[in-house]
Write an enzyme that holds these catalytic residues in place. Structure first.
Site, mmCIF file in Angstrom:
data_model
loop_
_atom_site.group_PDB
_atom_site.id
_atom_site.type_symbol
_atom_site.label_atom_id
_atom_site.label_comp_id
_atom_site.label_asym_id
_atom_site.label_seq_id
_atom_site.Cartn_x
_atom_site.Cartn_y
_atom_site.Cartn_z
ATOM 1 N N SER A 11 1.034 1.298 8.505
ATOM 2 C CA SER A 11 2.334 1.134 7.884
ATOM 3 C C SER A 11 2.558 1.843 6.638
ATOM 4 C CB SER A 11 2.697 -0.277 7.824
ATOM 5 O OG SER A 11 1.755 -0.897 6.951
ATOM 6 N N HIS A 236 5.335 -2.279 0.660
ATOM 7 C CA HIS A 236 5.339 -1.167 1.446
ATOM 8 C C HIS A 236 6.395 0.018 0.777
ATOM 9 C CE1 HIS A 236 3.354 -3.508 4.659
ATOM 10 N NE2 HIS A 236 3.052 -2.266 5.195
#
Length: 254
Positions: A11, A236
């Site tokens: 990711s 993230h």
């Protein structure tokens, strides 16, 4: 097009929640149309095969299918000019550890879920995973080099998520933040060693992003929180982070 480019990884390369979603991206991959592989391909004129997938481990790169998609390495055919790979964090449970550390304490006592949370927060379990990751990362480097002997192969390490030691990172405790820093530093070191030992290169994203951690005034990543539709995933890269990583990759190549 100047050459074929295959982007591999988890990711941190896929870019979950960064709009828009990449065309044809498999369900659950979290693959953004403006992740660093897409940005690099556009700037350099490469023909991109982006197989990054949220949750991927080194096993998913090499030999294990993920949500019905083949191992990522199967997209490499030996004609590549460029390969990038961002991997290893899921092998050691880096972001899952930080997620768990950001949960209210009572969650650790909830049936079923509590057991998983306690395992993620167990320093011994994280150390055991870190002990295994050098071998796994080296296996990735060797396999990529064997399949694409003429390619530039870049290990792109992880954006810095946490502030420097001594700087609060709420809701994480100081102890959990210190453990997270140790995991990140160890993973960075193992990535550098694996690249050097297998004839690959490293893009030093972690070092370049120290002043752009999630709690900074100019963050390249997001903080602890709940996943929300239309927003980058917690812990993230954000869009600015993806642009920064693309800049670093292009600089390494040119």
């Amino acid at each position: 097009m100047t050459g074929r480019y295959v982007a591999l990884g988890s990711s941190m390369a896929a870019g979950p929640g960064i709009r828009p979603t990449a065309s044809g991206a498999p369900f659950g991959s979290g693959r953004s149309a403006v992740n660093y592989p897409h940005l690099v391909a556009t700037r350099l004129g490469h023909d991109l095969a982006d197989v990054t997938f949220s949750g991927a481990t080194t096993a998913n790169v090499l030999h294990e299918a993920q949500r019905g998609t083949p191992p990522q390495i199967t997209r490499i055919d030996g004609t590549e000019e460029l390969i990038t790979v961002t991997i290893g964090g899921n092998d050691v449970g880096y972001v899952p550890f930080l997620f768990a550390a950001g949960l209210p304490r009572f969650v650790a006592s909830v049936p079923l879920l509590g057991g998983k949370v306690r395992e993620l927060l167990d320093p011994a379990a994280r150390d055991a995973a870190l002990d295994r990751v050098p071998t796994a990362l080296a296996a990735v480097g060797r396999a990529l080099r064997a399949k694409a002997p003429d390619a530039r192969i870049l290990f792109v390490d992880y954006l810095t998520l946490l502030p420097p030691a001594g700087t609060p990172a709420p809701p994480l405790s100081d102890t959990h933040a210190d453990t997270g820093r140790r995991i990140a530093d160890t993973l960075k070191r193992h990535t550098e060693t694996a690249a050097a030992d297998t004839g690959c290169e490293v893009v030093h994203v972690a070092d370049a992003s120290v002043d752009h951690h999630a709690w900074s005034a100019d963050p390249w990543t997001t903080r602890v929180g709940l996943p929300l539709p239309g927003r980058p995933a917690p812990l993230h890269p954000n869009a600015a982070g993806m642009r920064a990583v693309a800049d670093l990759v292009v600089a390494a190549l040119t």
